[in-house]
Design an enzyme around this catalytic site. Structure first.
Site, PDB file in Angstrom:
ATOM      1  CB  SER A 159      31.645 -16.373   5.131  1.00  0.00           C
ATOM      2  OG  SER A 159      31.519 -14.978   5.092  1.00  0.00           O
ATOM      3  CD  GLU A 204      36.654 -14.367  11.094  1.00  0.00           C
ATOM      4  OE1 GLU A 204      35.718 -14.153  10.298  1.00  0.00           O
ATOM      5  OE2 GLU A 204      36.922 -15.492  11.528  1.00  0.00           O
ATOM      6  CG  HIS A 226      36.092 -13.781   6.915  1.00  0.00           C
ATOM      7  ND1 HIS A 226      35.058 -14.190   7.728  1.00  0.00           N
ATOM      8  CD2 HIS A 226      35.680 -13.999   5.640  1.00  0.00           C
ATOM      9  CE1 HIS A 226      34.051 -14.621   6.979  1.00  0.00           C
ATOM     10  NE2 HIS A 226      34.408 -14.519   5.713  1.00  0.00           N
TER      11      HIS A 226
END
Length: 296
Positions: free
Chosen positions: A144, A238, A268
């Site tokens: 991320s 995502e 995610h």
């Protein structure tokens, strides 16, 4: 894939939407609670260490060697997350890559805005070199925001003239702090974790009024030539799907060797759920195989 496994995880996440908490302290606490759900096996060695001025932890599964390492940069929008939230993931990568993982607590925004996370990541990499590790035997990895930070760190090291690591691994990298990708809206209904409004809030914390296209903050806009090989994993459910595809395209055009892996139906951070999700385990095994191949 076990649909029951995935559906149970999605249901749990939707019942506890961390980023919709009113205060940043509440969001941080919620993420810590999520991390506590994933214990680390007793045989994994976890040793606190200072990587220069950066708080860190060596995470080593049985069978790892001291001459190879993964520098891991945790996710959390540059404002949340810690060694605690990502220790289990680091342990899984350590086992799969047969390498120790240096998991760092880089400074978080808004208390410490950009470029402090990049400074801590580059300092930790240089500390690894000071311990006698060969650059080629190091991988830099993150998820991320940590995936975006991975690219930003490689760019910063290249620009400073440092010898670069053997590879980079970016899991669902957040590289566009303006959140302009089409998937920010097209995948909003199927992503239980990351939404555009939440990401823009975190970007505001990290930038502190700086240019959202500054290359070491949003590496989508960086010059990427000369970077080491990159593995990118992203789920097709995502909002960050297009961040991964766009950075992959830009890196390839810059001459970087890129392995881009969209994982069907994954959400995610699915690698964090490896204890209960088959694809999480498989993704970590793939990361390990890649690191083993590139850090020789």
């Amino acid at each position: 894939m076990s649909q029951e496994q995935l559906h149970a995880i999605v249901k749990r996440l939707k019942a506890n939407p961390m980023l919709e908490q009113a205060s940043l302290d509440a969001v941080r606490a919620a993420f810590e609670q999520l991390g506590a759900m994933f214990p680390v096996a007793g045989e994994v060695q976890c040793q606190p260490v200072m990587a220069g001025s950066v708080k860190a932890e060596w995470v080593g599964a049985p069978g790892t060697t001291a001459d190879r390492a993964v520098l891991y940069l945790h996710g959390g929008g540059y404002a949340i997350g810690s060694i605690n939230t990502h220790r289990a993931l680091a342990a899984g990568i350590s086992h799969a890559a047969k390498a120790r993982v240096l998991l760092i607590d880089y400074r978080l925004a808004p208390e410490h805005p950009h470029p402090m996370a990049v400074e801590d990541a580059t300092a930790s990499y240089r500390w690894l070199l000071e311990q006698g590790l060969s650059p080629q035997r190091i991988a830099v990895a993150g998820d991320s925001a940590g995936g975006g930070l991975t690219v930003a760190t490689l760019v910063a090291l290249r620009d400073a003239g440092d010898k670069l690591p053997g590879c980079g691994v970016c899991l669902s990298p957040w590289v566009d702090l303006e959140c302009l990708g089409e998937s920010m809206t097209s995948k909003a209904d199927v992503d239980p974790m990351m939404q555009k409004e939440q990401l823009l809030r975190l970007a505001g914390f990290y930038l502190g009024g700086q240019d959202p296209r500054k290359q070491n903050a949003a590496p989508l806009y960086a010059e990427l030539s000369g970077l080491p090989p990159l593995l990118l994993q992203v789920g097709t459910c995502e909002t960050l799907l297009d961040d991964a595809s766009r950075i992959a395209e830009r890196a390839r055009k810059a001459g970087v060797e890129v392995t881009h892996e969209p994982w069907e139906e994954m959400i995610h951070g699915w690698q964090l759920f490896a204890a209960t999700l088959d694809e999480g385990k498989q993704a970590i095994e793939r990361i390990g195989a890649y690191v083993l191949q590139k850090t020789v």
